[in-house]
Design an enzyme around this catalytic site. Structure first.
Site, PDB file in Angstrom:
ATOM      1  N   GLU A 175       0.822  -1.213   0.000  1.00  0.00           N
ATOM      2  CA  GLU A 175       0.000   0.000   0.000  1.00  0.00           C
ATOM      3  C   GLU A 175       0.859   1.268   0.000  1.00  0.00           C
ATOM      4  O   GLU A 175       0.615   2.194   0.763  1.00  0.00           O
ATOM      5  CB  GLU A 175      -0.950  -0.009   1.197  1.00  0.00           C
ATOM      6  CG  GLU A 175      -1.937  -1.174   1.157  1.00  0.00           C
ATOM      7  CD  GLU A 175      -2.996  -1.133   2.250  1.00  0.00           C
ATOM      8  OE1 GLU A 175      -2.703  -0.623   3.341  1.00  0.00           O
ATOM      9  OE2 GLU A 175      -4.103  -1.623   1.990  1.00  0.00           O
ATOM     10  N   ASP A 177      -8.516  -9.031   4.153  1.00  0.00           N
ATOM     11  CA  ASP A 177      -8.286  -7.938   5.087  1.00  0.00           C
ATOM     12  C   ASP A 177      -9.339  -7.857   6.183  1.00  0.00           C
ATOM     13  O   ASP A 177     -10.245  -7.044   6.089  1.00  0.00           O
ATOM     14  CB  ASP A 177      -8.259  -6.613   4.309  1.00  0.00           C
ATOM     15  CG  ASP A 177      -7.615  -5.501   5.100  1.00  0.00           C
ATOM     16  OD1 ASP A 177      -7.086  -5.781   6.170  1.00  0.00           O
ATOM     17  OD2 ASP A 177      -7.649  -4.353   4.629  1.00  0.00           O
ATOM     18  N   GLU A 196     -12.698  -2.083  11.951  1.00  0.00           N
ATOM     19  CA  GLU A 196     -12.652  -1.369  10.677  1.00  0.00           C
ATOM     20  C   GLU A 196     -13.756  -1.824   9.730  1.00  0.00           C
ATOM     21  O   GLU A 196     -14.393  -1.004   9.073  1.00  0.00           O
ATOM     22  CB  GLU A 196     -11.278  -1.583  10.018  1.00  0.00           C
ATOM     23  CG  GLU A 196     -11.172  -0.980   8.625  1.00  0.00           C
ATOM     24  CD  GLU A 196      -9.811  -1.224   7.969  1.00  0.00           C
ATOM     25  OE1 GLU A 196      -8.921  -1.805   8.611  1.00  0.00           O
ATOM     26  OE2 GLU A 196      -9.654  -0.811   6.804  1.00  0.00           O
TER      27      GLU A 196
HETATM   28  O1  GCW Z   1      -6.933  -2.947   6.671  1.00  0.00           O
HETATM   29  C1  GCW Z   1      -6.159  -2.142   5.846  1.00  0.00           C
HETATM   30  C2  GCW Z   1      -6.492  -0.776   6.302  1.00  0.00           C
HETATM   31  C3  GCW Z   1      -5.327   0.173   6.282  1.00  0.00           C
HETATM   32  C4  GCW Z   1      -4.162  -0.502   6.970  1.00  0.00           C
HETATM   33  C5  GCW Z   1      -3.788  -1.741   6.186  1.00  0.00           C
HETATM   34  C6  GCW Z   1      -2.677  -2.521   6.856  1.00  0.00           C
HETATM   35  C7  GCW Z   1      -2.528   0.527   8.376  1.00  0.00           C
HETATM   36  O2  GCW Z   1      -7.561  -0.285   5.541  1.00  0.00           O
HETATM   37  O3  GCW Z   1      -5.725   1.336   6.966  1.00  0.00           O
HETATM   38  O4  GCW Z   1      -3.056   0.353   7.103  1.00  0.00           O
HETATM   39  O5  GCW Z   1      -4.871  -2.600   6.104  1.00  0.00           O
HETATM   40  O6  GCW Z   1      -2.981  -3.457   7.570  1.00  0.00           O
HETATM   41  O7  GCW Z   1      -1.516  -2.209   6.642  1.00  0.00           O
END
Ligand code: GCW
Length: 717
Positions: free
Chosen positions: A307, A381, A409
């Site tokens: 990311e 995720d 989240e």
């Molecule tokens: O779950 C996703 C989130 C990001 C997060 C990323 C990660 C900290 O949307 O906000 O970043 O994973 O775990 O690195």
């Protein structure tokens, strides 16, 4: 005093008195009302013999005094010698006399360095109660465990407990930024007040450490994995040191996130190439600098080449090069590198679920001894439900630690009541079959499957500076349950719910029984009203608040919900079987077969692995479309049931928490309906079918749901 001032003061006092309840978490220490239990404890807790003087032991004694006074209305005498009988003796092994050491030898043989013993013993014909371990932090764990016995009104008869944590690193990951915003945080701002540190020590830091120690958490990563290099500058390290000093007596080590490009950003180097000697030296010197301040510094957590975060791949190197270079820097001091496997690339749009495995599995056996690879529980995720991550069990020569997300989240933020230990347990119990039947994820994580030297469980914290720490009073149970499972990944979530309810609210069975059921069922409820039958990642994008199955305009394909549900007129679901992306092949053959075959694939994971026609017959005889719609409705109904249960608890608990939860459940009810209506209206465009009987008619149009925007949803930077 003027009346208005009086009223003001009264409101202030009663407000803080009430607020305290929420603040006290699971350490309420309510009066023991069961007379038989109370008298058992009273007679054993007149005197406490403290065999030592460390900060940690002082904390232990103070905690016992607080708990005993509050639960029994009794003030124990604190002594330093064992005289007479019925004493509570507190001290670690080296402080025990030879008699005691001998009596407890077989118990000591059973525990590891962090384990404890709580036992009624007879010494020179005198009955004594002892809490001990091999060092003072272990004793502190024993003390909290003993207080838990009291709080849950457990009889002391035949008491003999020896208990050790099954993992080494039991750690919270704070996604806290230096400006005090919290990525994916729904409970206010970060606890760490960087501006006032190091000179101002907020009482909250102490209370934080205490709460964590009470559930056996022994590490904390203070900063976001989307890291800022500034935390590694002297200006900030001084502040980190102050926090480490507060946490140390509670057995909590501090860790930081390392931004891979830090040598460039704060070190004035031209590169961060892990093979560059100057870069290697920079990190070595940085480690020396940190350990000078914080001799027990835990190490670094790293998100690299994921990311947009910098990493070794920026220099044509790989994860092994990056992790091992950092590992060398902290190795002389006993530090570890927790290297995350959460990677996915925009250049490989085929199936995001396959990428971490594809990238990491071939590194098995290549990492240095003090590297542990941190893997999220599932391959996408932190969804309400995901099959276990295929990396678990697939890297026999590499320690893997679990990463759970405690902050919600993707599960309704801190406004939805969802008891996550149920989710965690489902993952931990999953069988990887990598060494035959019974090769559970828990056995990978606790190191017993492959005899790993370091083991760990991380939880992305749900804590902020809200008065009640976690936003939702019941989200405290997720922090608590995470700690308990990190200590023992084989614990049953029902046991956890039971302990937590008794310690947090009341021991009244009329309260415990229904509310425990409400907690246990709450996880399935959220799956049903958000992502039933294996659907996933259809939350609105960016902030992930509410439904957004229609989103399709983001630059990276795998950022769009349409990528995940693939609904069309033929059906719905992501084909990850052989006929699709073949992600199932990343599992052991037994698991692969199970998931690959439409007949044997568990229905809870159906649309995760298969694209299924709208008319497909589910096991209950319903068509997929009807079954899906009914699941959404069931989720809403479950929330209504939760509300009905909660509404009957008023007489058992304080008005403040009763009201808070009642209001929050009302929000959850509204949002569950929002999810149901928005998703069904959207999918209906493809199925072209009527809603089955039993599913309530949507109250708004699809366009209305699509028009909703939340520019200031929390946790999104
Ligand atoms: O779950 C996703 C989130 C990001 C997060 C990323 C990660 C900290 O949307 O906000 O970043 O994973 O775990 O690195």
């Amino acid at each position: 005093m003027k009346l208005s001032r009086f009223v003001f003061l009264f409101v202030l006092i009663s407000f803080s008195a009430l607020a305290q309840k929420d603040y006290k978490l699971w350490l309420q220490y309510n009066k023991i009302t069961n007379p038989a239990i109370a008298s058992e404890y009273k007679s054993n807790l007149k005197n406490i013999v403290s065999l030592g003087n460390s900060e940690t032991l002082k904390i232990s004694i103070k905690e016992l005094e607080t708990g005993i006074l509050s639960m029994l209305d009794q003030k124990p005498q604190i002594k330093t010698e064992i005289e007479g009988e019925n004493n509570l003796i507190i001290g670690s092994k080296p402080s025990l006399n030879s008699d005691l050491q001998k009596t407890l030898q077989s118990d000591f043989d059973k525990i590891n360095s962090e384990g404890f013993i709580i036992k009624l013993v007879v010494l020179k014909n005198k009955k004594q109660l002892i809490i001990t371990g091999k060092n003072d932090v272990a004793v502190l764990y024993g003390v909290f465990s003993f207080l838990r016995l009291m709080q849950t009104n457990t009889s002391l008869k035949n008491l003999s407990i020896s208990d050790s944590p099954k993992t080494n690193i039991r750690i919270l990951n704070h996604w806290d930024n230096l400006d005090r915003t919290v990525e994916r945080g729904y409970a206010g701002f970060s606890l760490w007040n960087w501006q006032k540190l190091p000179d101002f020590i907020d009482q909250r830091y102490v209370d934080y450490a205490r709460a964590n120690a009470s559930i056996g958490i022994n590490g904390t990563v203070l900063t976001n994995v989307n890291a800022n290099a500034l935390i590694l500058t002297p200006q900030y390290l001084e502040k980190v040191e102050a926090l480490a000093n507060v946490f140390r007596p509670y057995g909590i080590k501090v860790y930081l996130t390392a931004r891979f490009s830090a040598p460039i950003e704060i070190g004035n180097l031209k590169t961060a190439d892990p093979k560059d000697p100057e870069v290697m030296n920079w990190w070595k010197n940085k480690a020396v600098e940190i350990y000078k301040r914080i001799p027990d510094f835990g190490g670094f957590l790293v998100k690299a080449n994921s990311e947009g975060q910098p990493g070794p791949q920026n220099y044509g190197r790989d994860h092994v090069d990056g992790a091992n270079m950092l590992a060398d820097a902290v190795a002389p001091f006993g530090g570890v590198i927790m290297w995350r496997a959460f990677v996915y690339s925009e250049h490989d749009a085929n199936d995001r679920a396959k990428q971490a495995y594809a990238e990491f599995q071939l590194y098995d056996g290549k990492f240095k001894e003090n590297v542990i690879v941190q893997v999220k529980n599932g391959a996408i995720d932190f969804q309400p439900r995901e099959p276990f991550h295929p990396l678990f069990g697939a890297m026999p020569k590499t320690p893997l630690m679990m990463e759970f997300q405690i902050t919600q989240e993707y599960l309704g933020f801190s406004t939805h009541l969802v008891f996550l230990p149920k989710l965690f347990q489902e993952v931990l119990e999953s069988d990887t079959y990598r060494k035959g039947k019974g090769s559970t994820v828990a056995k990978v994580v606790d190191g017993s499957l492959y005899n790993n030297k370091i083991t760990g469980i991380a939880g992305v914290a749900n804590i902020g500076n809200d008065l009640n720490w976690t936003g939702h009073p019941f989200a405290q149970a997720n922090w608590y349950g995470f700690g308990r499972l990190a200590w023992n990944p084989y614990l049953d979530s029902e046991v956890i719910a039971d302990e937590w309810l008794r310690s947090t609210f009341s021991n009244d069975e009329n309260f415990i029984k229904p509310v425990k059921k409400m907690m246990i069922d709450s996880r399935e409820a959220v799956v049903n009203y958000m992502t039933p039958l294996g659907l996933h990642h259809i939350m609105d994008t960016g902030h992930h608040y509410g439904p957004g199955p229609w989103v399709s305009n983001l630059s990276r394909p795998e950022w769009n919900p349409v990528y995940y549900h693939k609904a069309d007129k033929n059906g719905i679901g992501f084909d990850r079987s052989k006929s699709g992306t073949n992600a199932t092949a990343q599992y052991a053959i037994e698991v692969e077969k199970l998931f690959d075959n439409l007949e044997t694939c568990p229905e809870k994971d159906l649309l995760w692995f298969h694209h299924v026609s709208w008319d497909y017959k589910l096991k209950n005889g319903q068509t997929l479309w009807n079954g899906l719609a009914l699941k959404y409705q069931e989720g809403v109904n479950q929330v209504v049931t939760m509300q009905n249960i909660w509404n009957k608890t008023e007489k058992y608990i304080d008005a403040e928490r009763f009201n808070e939860v009642q209001m929050l459940l009302e929000i959850q009810n509204k949002e569950a309906k929002w999810w149901r209506d928005a998703c069904l209206l959207y999918f209906q465009q493809y199925s072209g079918k009527e809603l089955p009987a039993g599913v309530e008619k949507p109250t708004q149009t699809l366009d209305y749901f699509k028009s909703l925007k939340f520019p200031f949803a929390p946790g999104n930077g």
